[in-house]
Write a protein that holds these residues in place. Structure first.
Motif, PDB file in Angstrom:
ATOM      1  N   ILE A   3      61.097  22.564   5.402  1.00  0.00           N
ATOM      2  CA  ILE A   3      61.335  21.688   6.553  1.00  0.00           C
ATOM      3  C   ILE A   3      60.167  21.865   7.508  1.00  0.00           C
ATOM      4  O   ILE A   3      59.843  22.990   7.910  1.00  0.00           O
ATOM      5  N   THR A   4      59.544  20.750   7.883  1.00  0.00           N
ATOM      6  CA  THR A   4      58.337  20.824   8.706  1.00  0.00           C
ATOM      7  C   THR A   4      58.419  19.827   9.853  1.00  0.00           C
ATOM      8  O   THR A   4      58.616  18.631   9.628  1.00  0.00           O
ATOM      9  N   GLY A   5      58.290  20.334  11.079  1.00  0.00           N
ATOM     10  CA  GLY A   5      58.163  19.478  12.253  1.00  0.00           C
ATOM     11  C   GLY A   5      59.306  18.507  12.467  1.00  0.00           C
ATOM     12  O   GLY A   5      59.101  17.409  12.981  1.00  0.00           O
ATOM     13  N   LEU A   6      60.511  18.916  12.127  1.00  0.00           N
ATOM     14  CA  LEU A   6      61.650  17.999  12.234  1.00  0.00           C
ATOM     15  C   LEU A   6      62.048  17.819  13.695  1.00  0.00           C
ATOM     16  O   LEU A   6      62.226  18.790  14.433  1.00  0.00           O
ATOM     17  N   ARG A   7      62.163  16.541  14.087  1.00  0.00           N
ATOM     18  CA  ARG A   7      62.490  16.202  15.470  1.00  0.00           C
ATOM     19  C   ARG A   7      63.550  15.113  15.529  1.00  0.00           C
ATOM     20  O   ARG A   7      63.568  14.195  14.707  1.00  0.00           O
ATOM     21  N   LYS A   8      64.418  15.222  16.559  1.00  0.00           N
ATOM     22  CA  LYS A   8      65.400  14.183  16.827  1.00  0.00           C
ATOM     23  C   LYS A   8      65.787  14.222  18.295  1.00  0.00           C
ATOM     24  O   LYS A   8      66.130  15.282  18.833  1.00  0.00           O
ATOM     25  N   GLY A  18      60.808  19.889  16.674  1.00  0.00           N
ATOM     26  CA  GLY A  18      59.727  20.397  15.839  1.00  0.00           C
ATOM     27  C   GLY A  18      60.075  21.641  15.051  1.00  0.00           C
ATOM     28  O   GLY A  18      59.288  22.583  14.987  1.00  0.00           O
ATOM     29  N   VAL A  19      61.235  21.641  14.401  1.00  0.00           N
ATOM     30  CA  VAL A  19      61.700  22.826  13.682  1.00  0.00           C
ATOM     31  C   VAL A  19      61.039  22.928  12.305  1.00  0.00           C
ATOM     32  O   VAL A  19      60.963  21.945  11.563  1.00  0.00           O
ATOM     33  N   ASP A  20      60.569  24.127  11.979  1.00  0.00           N
ATOM     34  CA  ASP A  20      60.004  24.452  10.664  1.00  0.00           C
ATOM     35  C   ASP A  20      60.850  25.561  10.037  1.00  0.00           C
ATOM     36  O   ASP A  20      61.072  26.599  10.667  1.00  0.00           O
ATOM     37  N   ILE A  21      61.307  25.332   8.799  1.00  0.00           N
ATOM     38  CA  ILE A  21      62.083  26.351   8.080  1.00  0.00           C
ATOM     39  C   ILE A  21      61.726  26.266   6.602  1.00  0.00           C
ATOM     40  O   ILE A  21      61.669  25.175   6.031  1.00  0.00           O
ATOM     41  N   HIS A 220      67.229  35.936   5.207  1.00  0.00           N
ATOM     42  CA  HIS A 220      66.342  35.532   6.293  1.00  0.00           C
ATOM     43  C   HIS A 220      67.193  34.787   7.316  1.00  0.00           C
ATOM     44  O   HIS A 220      68.127  34.069   6.943  1.00  0.00           O
ATOM     45  N   VAL A 221      66.882  34.964   8.583  1.00  0.00           N
ATOM     46  CA  VAL A 221      67.648  34.328   9.652  1.00  0.00           C
ATOM     47  C   VAL A 221      66.705  33.581  10.577  1.00  0.00           C
ATOM     48  O   VAL A 221      65.629  34.078  10.923  1.00  0.00           O
ATOM     49  N   VAL A 222      67.128  32.361  10.955  1.00  0.00           N
ATOM     50  CA  VAL A 222      66.394  31.546  11.924  1.00  0.00           C
ATOM     51  C   VAL A 222      67.322  31.302  13.113  1.00  0.00           C
ATOM     52  O   VAL A 222      68.473  30.891  12.940  1.00  0.00           O
ATOM     53  N   GLN A 226      68.495  25.260  22.186  1.00  0.00           N
ATOM     54  CA  GLN A 226      68.095  23.975  22.766  1.00  0.00           C
ATOM     55  C   GLN A 226      67.154  23.209  21.829  1.00  0.00           C
ATOM     56  O   GLN A 226      66.181  22.605  22.265  1.00  0.00           O
ATOM     57  N   GLY A 227      67.471  23.265  20.549  1.00  0.00           N
ATOM     58  CA  GLY A 227      66.730  22.493  19.564  1.00  0.00           C
ATOM     59  C   GLY A 227      65.433  23.108  19.099  1.00  0.00           C
ATOM     60  O   GLY A 227      64.750  22.536  18.234  1.00  0.00           O
ATOM     61  N   ARG A 228      65.068  24.275  19.634  1.00  0.00           N
ATOM     62  CA  ARG A 228      63.808  24.919  19.251  1.00  0.00           C
ATOM     63  C   ARG A 228      64.088  26.199  18.469  1.00  0.00           C
ATOM     64  O   ARG A 228      65.082  26.890  18.717  1.00  0.00           O
ATOM     65  N   LYS A 229      63.183  26.535  17.576  1.00  0.00           N
ATOM     66  CA  LYS A 229      63.253  27.825  16.892  1.00  0.00           C
ATOM     67  C   LYS A 229      62.712  28.889  17.836  1.00  0.00           C
ATOM     68  O   LYS A 229      61.581  28.810  18.292  1.00  0.00           O
ATOM     69  N   ILE A 230      63.520  29.911  18.097  1.00  0.00           N
ATOM     70  CA  ILE A 230      63.103  30.952  19.041  1.00  0.00           C
ATOM     71  C   ILE A 230      62.850  32.289  18.358  1.00  0.00           C
ATOM     72  O   ILE A 230      62.258  33.183  18.965  1.00  0.00           O
TER      73      ILE A 230
END
Length: 250
Positions: A3-8, A18-21, A220-222, A226-230
């Motif tokens: 998953i790359t740069g996913l936005r909504k 902009g989530v990357d997993i 692995h944990v993500v 607020q919609g961002r990977k921290i």
């Protein structure tokens, strides 16, 4: 799955930013975060339930963003839902047969004509159903396979929904809060079942709030907020990360 740069965004609200997993084959990746952090929205984007504004979801070299949910399913993803989605009048066995539609090679015309190959495939699928039920035989016992789904307890309905998703033999299995509403004993049983799926080669992306479950089976944990990977890393690294602690405790 990558998953790359996913936005909504919904109006002025950025639900996923902009989530990357990366979900390696044969591993369990868990997504955690407080309510409203974008976890289920992320699942809905991955599975085509809602369209992404930007980004990419690739499984085995195939881009899934822009596909309909049925096309995503055909490409090898199956999921459960935060709110149970079952056909309550149907039997347990029928639910798993529905889950196996991705594996069917029989067209509508052949099914309507009742050709011999249709009967052979149905017999093969019913035998495969037995194999899936054996993964959950501590609760979904053989004497119940013909029962209606609405005859089950809440926890067993959760198990049935997972079993239906597993029946598709997906390339990636997405589980949205599978242990929700279960007591500690039921969670322990489910944790063992999910771990066994990983050990048998299933690739799993998991949303969960029970940290004991996360810690015991996740590779692995993500963490989202607020919609961002921290944060991301091992369960211990993420659960002790200052930004994760702040997100949960305020």
């Amino acid at each position: 799955m990558t998953i790359t740069g996913l936005r909504k965004s919904f109006g002025g609200i950025a639900a996923v930013q902009g989530v990357d997993i990366t979900v390696p084959k044969g591993r369990i990746v868990a997504i955690i975060g407080p309510n409203g952090s974008g976890k289920t929205t992320l699942f809905n984007l991955i599975t085509g339930m809602i369209p992404a504004d930007e980004g990419s979801v690739v499984v085995d070299g195939r881009e899934l963003v822009g596909l309909r949910p049925d096309q995503v399913y055909a490409a090898g993803l199956s999921r459960t839902f935060q709110t149970l989605e079952l056909f309550r009048p149907l039997s347990l066995e029928d639910h798993l047969l529905i889950g196996m539609q991705r594996r069917s090679r029989v067209g509508l015309l052949a099914a309507c004509l009742g050709l011999p190959r249709v009967r052979r495939e149905e017999a093969s699928l019913r035998e495969a159903v037995r194999g899936v039920f054996r993964r959950f035989e501590d609760r979904l016992t053989e004497d119940r396979w013909g029962d209606r789904a609405d005859s089950l307890s809440y926890a067993n309905r959760r198990r049935l929904e997972i079993a239906r998703a597993v029946a598709a033999e997906p390339k990636v299995l997405l589980l949205d809060e599978p242990a929700a509403g279960m007591n500690p004993h039921e969670r322990a049983e489910l944790t063992a079942a999910i771990g066994a799926l990983r050990d048998d080669g299933f690739t799993i992306l998991l949303i969960e709030h029970h940290m004991e479950l996360i810690s015991s089976i996740s590779d692995h944990v993500v963490a989202l907020d607020q919609g961002r990977k921290i944060a991301e890393g091992t369960p211990r690294e993420v659960l002790e990360h200052p930004r994760v602690v702040e997100a949960y405790l305020g």
